[in-house]
Each structure stands twice: as C-alpha cells, then as structure tokens.
Design a protein around this motif. Structure first.
Motif, mmCIF file in Angstrom:
data_model
loop_
_atom_site.group_PDB
_atom_site.id
_atom_site.type_symbol
_atom_site.label_atom_id
_atom_site.label_comp_id
_atom_site.label_asym_id
_atom_site.label_seq_id
_atom_site.Cartn_x
_atom_site.Cartn_y
_atom_site.Cartn_z
ATOM 1 N N GLY A 152 7.256 18.922 -7.475
ATOM 2 C CA GLY A 152 8.022 18.809 -8.704
ATOM 3 C C GLY A 152 8.470 17.397 -9.000
ATOM 4 O O GLY A 152 8.269 16.475 -8.212
ATOM 5 N N PRO A 153 9.072 17.192 -10.183
ATOM 6 C CA PRO A 153 9.359 15.841 -10.661
ATOM 7 C C PRO A 153 10.400 15.113 -9.829
ATOM 8 O O PRO A 153 11.266 15.717 -9.204
ATOM 9 N N ASN A 154 10.282 13.805 -9.872
ATOM 10 C CA ASN A 154 11.233 12.913 -9.214
ATOM 11 C C ASN A 154 12.191 12.379 -10.267
ATOM 12 O O ASN A 154 11.767 11.692 -11.190
ATOM 13 N N PRO A 155 13.483 12.657 -10.167
ATOM 14 C CA PRO A 155 14.414 12.193 -11.205
ATOM 15 C C PRO A 155 14.529 10.682 -11.267
ATOM 16 O O PRO A 155 15.019 10.135 -12.267
ATOM 17 N N CYS A 156 14.086 9.982 -10.237
ATOM 18 C CA CYS A 156 14.173 8.520 -10.203
ATOM 19 C C CYS A 156 12.854 7.843 -10.554
ATOM 20 O O CYS A 156 12.695 6.641 -10.331
ATOM 21 N N ALA A 157 11.889 8.590 -11.040
ATOM 22 C CA ALA A 157 10.563 8.079 -11.401
ATOM 23 C C ALA A 157 9.705 7.904 -10.150
ATOM 24 O O ALA A 157 10.219 7.777 -9.040
ATOM 25 N N PRO A 158 8.395 7.918 -10.314
ATOM 26 C CA PRO A 158 7.505 7.747 -9.160
ATOM 27 C C PRO A 158 7.740 6.418 -8.465
ATOM 28 O O PRO A 158 8.129 5.433 -9.097
ATOM 29 N N PRO A 159 7.507 6.371 -7.164
ATOM 30 C CA PRO A 159 7.709 5.105 -6.438
ATOM 31 C C PRO A 159 6.703 4.044 -6.868
ATOM 32 O O PRO A 159 5.568 4.352 -7.227
ATOM 33 N N GLN A 160 7.149 2.808 -6.844
ATOM 34 C CA GLN A 160 6.236 1.698 -7.101
ATOM 35 C C GLN A 160 5.149 1.655 -6.029
ATOM 36 O O GLN A 160 5.372 2.048 -4.882
ATOM 37 N N ILE A 161 3.986 1.144 -6.421
ATOM 38 C CA ILE A 161 2.896 0.926 -5.473
ATOM 39 C C ILE A 161 2.637 -0.576 -5.360
ATOM 40 O O ILE A 161 2.344 -1.251 -6.356
ATOM 41 N N TRP A 162 2.782 -1.067 -4.148
ATOM 42 C CA TRP A 162 2.492 -2.461 -3.830
ATOM 43 C C TRP A 162 1.242 -2.506 -2.971
ATOM 44 O O TRP A 162 0.912 -1.529 -2.281
ATOM 45 N N THR A 163 0.541 -3.622 -3.018
ATOM 46 C CA THR A 163 -0.616 -3.796 -2.149
ATOM 47 C C THR A 163 -0.558 -5.179 -1.503
ATOM 48 O O THR A 163 0.221 -6.040 -1.903
ATOM 49 N N GLY A 164 -1.390 -5.347 -0.497
ATOM 50 C CA GLY A 164 -1.530 -6.632 0.162
ATOM 51 C C GLY A 164 -2.995 -6.884 0.436
ATOM 52 O O GLY A 164 -3.819 -5.968 0.345
ATOM 53 N N GLY A 165 -3.314 -8.103 0.763
ATOM 54 C CA GLY A 165 -4.709 -8.408 1.048
ATOM 55 C C GLY A 165 -4.924 -9.900 1.197
ATOM 56 O O GLY A 165 -4.002 -10.695 1.028
ATOM 57 N N VAL A 166 -6.159 -10.249 1.495
ATOM 58 C CA VAL A 166 -6.524 -11.640 1.723
ATOM 59 C C VAL A 166 -7.643 -12.086 0.789
ATOM 60 O O VAL A 166 -7.565 -13.149 0.177
ATOM 61 N N ASN A 167 -8.702 -11.278 0.668
ATOM 62 C CA ASN A 167 -9.853 -11.749 -0.105
ATOM 63 C C ASN A 167 -9.651 -11.549 -1.608
ATOM 64 O O ASN A 167 -8.744 -10.847 -2.058
ATOM 65 N N LYS A 168 -10.523 -12.172 -2.387
ATOM 66 C CA LYS A 168 -10.346 -12.201 -3.837
ATOM 67 C C LYS A 168 -10.382 -10.806 -4.441
ATOM 68 O O LYS A 168 -9.590 -10.489 -5.339
ATOM 69 N N LYS A 169 -11.290 -9.943 -3.981
ATOM 70 C CA LYS A 169 -11.404 -8.615 -4.580
ATOM 71 C C LYS A 169 -10.099 -7.837 -4.478
ATOM 72 O O LYS A 169 -9.707 -7.128 -5.404
#
Length: 348
Positions: A152-169
C-alpha cells in the motif's frame, strides 16, 4: 554543502544505532551505510530506529544479488517506518565479487542496472497507486502483484533512488534515472569530477527521460584528517593500505591512469591476481597519496576541501572514526558553507 557521515564498515550491529544517534546529536543530517560485511538494509533499520531526524542512505546496497522486488519491499518498509528518512542507494559492484562472492550472473551491467532501477520504480508506482504492475525488459519481468502482496501507499512518498559508479555508462545512467549520485573513493578527485563525472551526468540528464530536478552529487574522497601532523602520518599508512586494495581492482584504476600512474595500477592488479595482499600498500607511493587524497589537520582540512570541491558538488562524505565530537561539530559548521554545484543538473 551537505556533510555526510560515512558509517565505519566494521561497526557491529549492536553499535550502529548508538553511532547513528551520536552523529545526529553532533549535527550531521545524513549518514551513509555501506554494504561490506553486513546487510545494508539491516544496518539502515538499526540506524533509523535510534534517530529521529537523520536521513539514512545506503551507499551502496548491491543490486544484482537481490531481486528488484526484494529491494523494493525493503526500501518501502524503511521509508514508511522512518517517516521518509530512508534513501535507497544502489550500485553494481564489480564482476569478480558478483560472480565469485555471490554466484550471480554478470553481463551488460549498465543495461542490467538501468532495468533494475526502472523495475524498482515500477514496483514503487504499483505500491503507491495500486495500479497493475507491468514491467518488462531483457533481464527483468514483473507482471504479478496481487493486492494481498501490495503493502500500500507510503504517506511520505516513495524513497529516493541514488546510484554510484565509476565508468561513464553508469554516470550517464545516473543522470537519467537517479535522484543523486555518490562517487566512489577512487573517482572522487575534483579533476575527475570536472573532466569525466559531471559531463557524463549532464549527458544523461540531457536525454530527457526524467522530469527536470536538481541531481545531487556527493564525492567520497575519504580525506585524511587528524589533530596533529604526527597523527596524520599514522592515519596515512592505514589509508594507504585501504586505497591499495581498492586500486588493485581494474575497474577502479581509472583515477590512477588519469594522473599517469598506470604502472602502479598494473602492479597492484597483478599482486591481487596472485593473492599477494600483504604488500599491496608498498606500491602506493607518497607521490600517489599526495595526488589523490585530500589531507590536513582538523584546522586545515576545511580549507583544503573548499579548494578541492567548491562549486563542484552538493555534498561531501566524511570518515568520522576516532574524531572527537566537538571537532566534528566544528568541521560540519565550516564545511556547510562551502559553495555547492552552481549549475544544477536535471535528474529524476
């Protein structure tokens, strides 16, 4: 500037809650939870349980060993439980670990990661709206989520999605799909940010796949800082060993190559292939350390980090092991005033 406390990887599960509460009292607004010897979501839950204001961000939870559905459930639960203080940081890791340590297939990591994030977003949407789940790609397919299994729904909105990485893609992908990007310790140098990371993030944002919004960028330079020059020298040897291990991984050698230290990276990788771990640090010379690691006493390090990162990012991740509370509080105040990334990059 957002100042982030990076949780020591060796903290035991019983220690993470009190440590997070301490970071909150000192004045940090965000902590990063790694995934090395503990499950990142378990550690995040313990940190959230003993704090009230702190944002807890996994940096980074490993994507490929988990189904996107398993990840979505964990992130959703933590976001709801904490009143929106959890952020989901995801990364691929490198082939050797994914295949050899987790026994999970590895191919086309950038494409697989794109689908992974899209699948998690699609699942979040179904959780939030109750609409039918229907996501299909080359690697992932989700078309079944009965109401019985929908949290069911989240009253605080969906969590942010962060990513990490090294190469250009991976950087381009972050610019397209992520709310924020955390740089690996081996690509956090300001010269790398200017020449490679920020242009790739901007390229991804320019693809126009997500609504325009500021993309947060947090380098993780793991600066050397101590009360005296003597203490700084002792810390330097520990960091030398840690960085030598990281740079022994071919995917992480690009920063060495950027600065003309290809021979160092090749030597370290060769030793790793032969399981010669004990002497890795001998190849990471003072010249390399001085080039790639910001360092200074507690009095000096804010000026050093200002010279390195002014106008280049929105946050900085700091190691906080053995740093006195009053010193940390002063550092936070001095680092918060560093000018942030001036040209905001569209993201998710």
């Amino acid at each position: 500037m957002e100042v982030v406390a990076s949780a020591p990887a060796q903290l035991g599960l019983a220690e993470i809650g009190p440590w997070a509460a301490r970071m909150e009292r000192i004045g940090f607004e965000v902590i990063h939870v790694p995934e090395t010897i503990h499950d990142a979501f378990t550690v995040a839950a313990m940190a959230l349980a003993q704090t009230t204001r702190l944002t807890v961000r996994t940096s980074m939870a490993l994507a490929f060993p988990r189904s996107p559905m398993i990840t979505a459930y964990a992130a959703w639960d933590l976001a709801r439980y904490s009143g929106g203080r959890f952020q989901l940081g995801l990364a691929t890791q490198v082939r050797g670990n994914i295949v050899g340590r987790f026994s999970v297939p590895w191919s086309q990591p950038a494409l697989r990661m794109r689908e992974y994030i899209e699948a998690v977003l699609a699942i979040f949407h179904s959780f939030q709206t109750g609409e039918r789940l229907d996501y299909g790609g080359r690697f992932y397919r989700f078309d079944r989520l009965q109401p019985y299994f929908n949290p069911g729904p989240n009253p605080c909105a969906p969590p942010q999605i962060w990513t990490g990485g090294v190469n250009k893609k991976m950087c381009v992908l972050a610019g397209e799909l992520s709310d924020g990007f955390v740089c690996h310790p081996t690509n956090s140098h300001p010269s790398i940010l200017r020449a490679q990371t920020l242009p790739a993030l901007a390229e991804g944002a320019g693809n126009g796949r997500r609504p325009a919004a500021p993309l947060a960028v947090v380098p993780n330079p793991q600066p050397l800082m101590a009360g005296t020059d003597g203490e700084l020298a002792r810390l330097r040897e520990h960091r030398r060993s840690e960085l030598a291990f990281l740079y022994s991984t071919p995917a992480y050698r690009r920063q060495l190559e950027f600065f003309g230290f290809e021979d160092v990276g090749e030597a370290l990788s060769g030793m790793a292939r032969r399981d010669e771990w004990a002497d890795l640090s001998e190849h990471l010379t003072d010249e390399v350390m001085d080039r790639v690691v910001p360092q200074g006493t507690y009095d000096d390090i804010p000026a050093v980090l200002t010279r390195w990162y002014s106008g280049l990012c929105t946050g900085l991740s700091l190691p906080v092991t053995d740093v006195p509370d009053d010193v940390l509080a002063t550092l936070i105040d001095r680092l918060k005033v560093i000018p942030t990334l001036r040209e905001q990059t569209p993201g998710r």
